[in-house]
Structures are given as C-alpha cells and as structure tokens.
Scaffold this motif. Structure first.
Motif, mmCIF file in Angstrom:
data_model
loop_
_atom_site.group_PDB
_atom_site.id
_atom_site.type_symbol
_atom_site.label_atom_id
_atom_site.label_comp_id
_atom_site.label_asym_id
_atom_site.label_seq_id
_atom_site.Cartn_x
_atom_site.Cartn_y
_atom_site.Cartn_z
ATOM 1 N N LEU A 137 -22.277 58.462 37.886
ATOM 2 C CA LEU A 137 -22.164 59.391 38.743
ATOM 3 C C LEU A 137 -22.742 60.986 38.346
ATOM 4 O O LEU A 137 -22.987 61.670 39.032
ATOM 5 N N GLY A 138 -23.281 60.774 37.003
ATOM 6 C CA GLY A 138 -24.072 62.152 36.427
ATOM 7 C C GLY A 138 -23.250 63.356 36.544
ATOM 8 O O GLY A 138 -22.196 63.245 36.407
ATOM 9 N N GLY A 139 -23.856 64.543 36.797
ATOM 10 C CA GLY A 139 -23.118 65.704 36.868
ATOM 11 C C GLY A 139 -21.887 65.990 37.514
ATOM 12 O O GLY A 139 -21.225 67.028 37.149
ATOM 13 N N VAL A 140 -21.605 65.049 38.636
ATOM 14 C CA VAL A 140 -20.610 65.538 39.552
ATOM 15 C C VAL A 140 -19.205 65.289 38.504
ATOM 16 O O VAL A 140 -18.194 65.990 39.076
ATOM 17 N N CYS A 141 -19.226 64.442 37.594
ATOM 18 C CA CYS A 141 -18.012 64.302 36.567
ATOM 19 C C CYS A 141 -17.654 65.578 35.998
ATOM 20 O O CYS A 141 -16.497 65.871 36.103
ATOM 21 N N ALA A 142 -18.449 66.177 35.461
ATOM 22 C CA ALA A 142 -18.284 67.646 34.866
ATOM 23 C C ALA A 142 -17.781 68.567 35.854
ATOM 24 O O ALA A 142 -16.939 69.349 35.765
ATOM 25 N N GLU A 143 -18.597 68.703 37.040
ATOM 26 C CA GLU A 143 -17.855 69.635 38.064
ATOM 27 C C GLU A 143 -16.393 69.323 38.610
ATOM 28 O O GLU A 143 -15.834 70.202 38.768
ATOM 29 N N LEU A 144 -16.285 67.795 38.658
ATOM 30 C CA LEU A 144 -14.877 67.506 39.008
ATOM 31 C C LEU A 144 -13.923 68.166 38.304
ATOM 32 O O LEU A 144 -12.850 68.410 38.587
ATOM 33 N N ARG A 145 -14.118 67.708 36.669
ATOM 34 C CA ARG A 145 -13.216 67.803 35.868
ATOM 35 C C ARG A 145 -12.677 69.616 35.658
ATOM 36 O O ARG A 145 -11.541 69.742 35.456
ATOM 37 N N ASP A 146 -14.036 70.406 35.789
ATOM 38 C CA ASP A 146 -13.661 71.676 35.474
ATOM 39 C C ASP A 146 -12.695 72.290 36.918
ATOM 40 O O ASP A 146 -11.820 73.165 36.722
ATOM 41 N N ARG A 147 -12.982 71.714 37.951
ATOM 42 C CA ARG A 147 -12.425 72.152 39.280
ATOM 43 C C ARG A 147 -11.072 71.494 39.243
ATOM 44 O O ARG A 147 -10.226 72.356 39.898
ATOM 45 N N VAL A 148 -11.038 70.368 38.951
ATOM 46 C CA VAL A 148 -9.571 69.939 38.858
ATOM 47 C C VAL A 148 -8.675 70.450 38.187
ATOM 48 O O VAL A 148 -7.431 70.635 38.053
ATOM 49 N N ARG A 149 -8.988 70.841 36.894
ATOM 50 C CA ARG A 149 -8.222 71.342 35.894
ATOM 51 C C ARG A 149 -7.982 72.962 36.278
ATOM 52 O O ARG A 149 -6.835 73.402 35.865
ATOM 53 N N ALA A 150 -8.551 73.577 37.077
ATOM 54 C CA ALA A 150 -8.523 74.713 37.421
ATOM 55 C C ALA A 150 -7.416 74.881 38.988
ATOM 56 O O ALA A 150 -6.957 76.084 39.234
ATOM 57 N N ALA A 151 -7.262 73.693 39.419
ATOM 58 C CA ALA A 151 -6.480 73.519 40.735
ATOM 59 C C ALA A 151 -5.030 73.910 40.324
ATOM 60 O O ALA A 151 -4.639 73.486 39.452
ATOM 61 N N ALA A 152 -4.368 74.284 41.439
ATOM 62 C CA ALA A 152 -3.051 74.678 41.351
ATOM 63 C C ALA A 152 -2.155 73.472 41.097
ATOM 64 O O ALA A 152 -0.873 73.671 40.442
ATOM 65 N N GLY A 153 -1.884 72.400 41.687
ATOM 66 C CA GLY A 153 -1.366 71.238 41.870
ATOM 67 C C GLY A 153 -2.086 70.017 42.115
ATOM 68 O O GLY A 153 -3.285 69.847 42.432
ATOM 69 N N TRP A 154 -1.488 68.962 42.449
ATOM 70 C CA TRP A 154 -1.923 67.711 42.447
ATOM 71 C C TRP A 154 -2.433 67.549 44.073
ATOM 72 O O TRP A 154 -3.616 66.859 44.101
ATOM 73 N N PRO A 155 -1.806 68.078 45.014
ATOM 74 C CA PRO A 155 -2.722 68.254 46.224
ATOM 75 C C PRO A 155 -3.862 68.870 46.344
ATOM 76 O O PRO A 155 -5.048 68.263 46.960
#
Length: 298
Positions: A137-155
């Motif tokens: 998947l390349g760079g999308v993994c780093a973007e996803l982890r950064d944004r998911v960690r900053a998200a408020a909750g599971w939804p």
C-alpha cells in the motif's frame, strides 16, 4: 474490520484495565471489496496467545500503539516478526500472535475478489504470506496511522479508513467471471460444493479451474471450501456458547456445516486451528477477537 455500527464491548476498572472492541461496516461503495472493520484496545489484561485462524478474508492490520508480534506464520518458513502494519493472504493453518497484556489497532477483513481493486494485485500473490502492509500500500499506511491516532474515537477512525480505502479503488482488471462465480458459489453453499460441480458450472475442466482459482484467490477450490466450512463452524460454536447451548450439540453443528459427523468436525478443527474445539474456545472466548465472530461478515 468495519465502519460504524455493529457490536461493541468495553470494560474499564479502577485497576486501569481496558478491554474493548468495536465493529462496523465500511462505506457502501467499499462493501464489495471490504467485509468489515474491527477496532480493538486492551490494557492491563493477562498476556495471551491468539490463533489467527483461516477464514475467507485477507487480513489487513494497522496497529495504534504496540506493534503486532507474530510468533508463527502460516508459512513455517517465514520467521517470527514484529509488525506495525500487516497484510496477510488466505491460509489454511493458523498464525500465532502474542501480546504482553496490551494491544491496540484496527483490523480490516478484505474480500479476496477485492484485492485487485484495493491492493493492485490478485489475492493469490499473498497466499499463506504475512507482509508489512507498506510493501503493497505504500505511503497510505503512514497517513492512515497518523490520522487514525489523531481521531476522536472508533467511528471517526473507521471514517478515515473509508476515505483512504475509497481513494485506493482503481479501474484494474477484475477476476475472470468463472473464478468469481465459483468463489461466490462456495460462499453461498458454506463450502459444501464439490469441485466437479464448480467446474461444470464454469464450463472449465477441474484442472483449469483449480489453477485459475488458486492464482486469483490464493487457495485451490477444495482448500477454499474447507476454510469456508471451518469458518462457518467456528462462528456457530461461539454463537452456541453465548446462547448457552450445550457443547453436546456439536454433532448437530457438524451436520449443519456439512461434516460427516462430530469426529470429522473435530479432525478438521485440529487441522485448521491446531487444536480441538474445546481447547480453542477455552483459549479464545475472552480474547478481543472472539466477539468478532458473533456477526456474519458477508
């Protein structure tokens, strides 16, 4: 493995124990490619070993804090390893996953016929393998982890997954219609269709179907049928347990899932899970993953 909705469970105590998971479905445009998301977080629980069992889905995992420790892969030639992200193909023996009392992440259940659109390759290229998801998947993994960690909750985390996976969908060549039909026929019948009947339905020889099917899906039709039947049986095992049905009904469950008898079910369970049903239930029922099998992912 999901988006919003589904089942949820959480436990927190004064001893700082956290044990939660949440399931949901992906955005509608993704559902032909992705079966579900599961978010999980555990803290202060006893160290454990989890069996990553064969299923009709590829596994994509993005960890949030602790990396994923794989003590044994489906391919015995692949050494143990630690993964920040993981992408695993279909397999017919369990992986062994360990944690020291804490784990957190999101698991995505990918449909094999969606691999070309989302991953850019057929699921067959990942058969029996576990690889870092970045390798595909390349760079999308780093973007996803950064944004998911900053998200408020599971939804909100699942919404990030929806957005990024939707961006991945491409106009790549799809599987041959004959392979697609054979796969869906196996799913429809719970793995109880003979290869000869599948071949007759496609107009191909059994040999040709087996080769094309394995290259696309990652397992030959007969092995895929075993995995699908096993997956259904273990989900029913958990459902029966939660509904307080007695273990003595294993014989009925075996018949419902297309096994010759209870002994046949037990042999298949040992072959695909590495242990008998009773041991698996004792080991797994309280693990975060156990709740994931209470709902069908079709």
């Amino acid at each position: 493995m999901r988006g919003a909705g589904g089942s949820t469970a959480a436990r927190e105590s004064s001893a700082h124990v956290v044990d939660e998971h949440l399931r949901g479905i992906p955005a509608e445009a993704l559902r032909r490619y992705v079966a579900a998301y599961t978010g999980y977080r555990q803290r202060g629980v006893p160290p454990a070993r989890h069996r990553g069992l064969p299923s009709p889905y590829l596994t994509l995992i993005f960890t949030l804090d602790e990396p994923l420790t794989i003590a044994a892969h489906p391919d015995p030639g692949q050494p143990p390893g630690v993964f920040g992200t993981l992408l695993g193909g279909l397999h017919s023996v369990p992986a062994l996953i360990t944690h020291a009392g804490a784990q957190s992440g999101i698991q995505v259940a990918l449909r094999p016929l969606g691999a070309r659109a989302l991953l850019g390759l057929p699921a067959g290229e990942l058969a029996e393998l576990d690889v870092p998801a970045e390798a595909v998947l390349g760079g999308v993994c780093a973007e996803l982890r950064d944004r998911v960690r900053a998200a408020a909750g599971w939804p909100e985390r699942f919404a990030v997954l929806d957005e990024l996976l939707l961006r991945r969908i491409g106009s790549r060549a799809e599987a041959a219609p004959e392979v697609s039909w054979a796969w869906h026929e196996l799913l429809r019948a719970g793995g109880t269709v003979r290869v000869s009947a599948l071949a007759a339905g496609t107009g191909w020889s059994e040999r040709h179907l087996t080769g094309r099917f394995r290259a696309e899906i990652g397992l030959a039709p007969k092995a895929a049928a075993r995995v699908i039947r096993f997956h259904r049986a273990r989900k029913l095992l958990v459902r029966n347990l939660t509904e307080a049905n007695p273990a003595g009904r294993l014989a009925d469950l075996a018949a419902d899932c297309g096994y010759f008898d209870q002994a046949h079910l037990a042999r298949e369970f040992r072959a695909l899970a590495g242990c008998p049903p009773s041991q698996w239930l004792a080991e797994e029922f309280r693990n975060v993953q156990a709740g994931n099998w209470l709902r069908d992912e079709s």
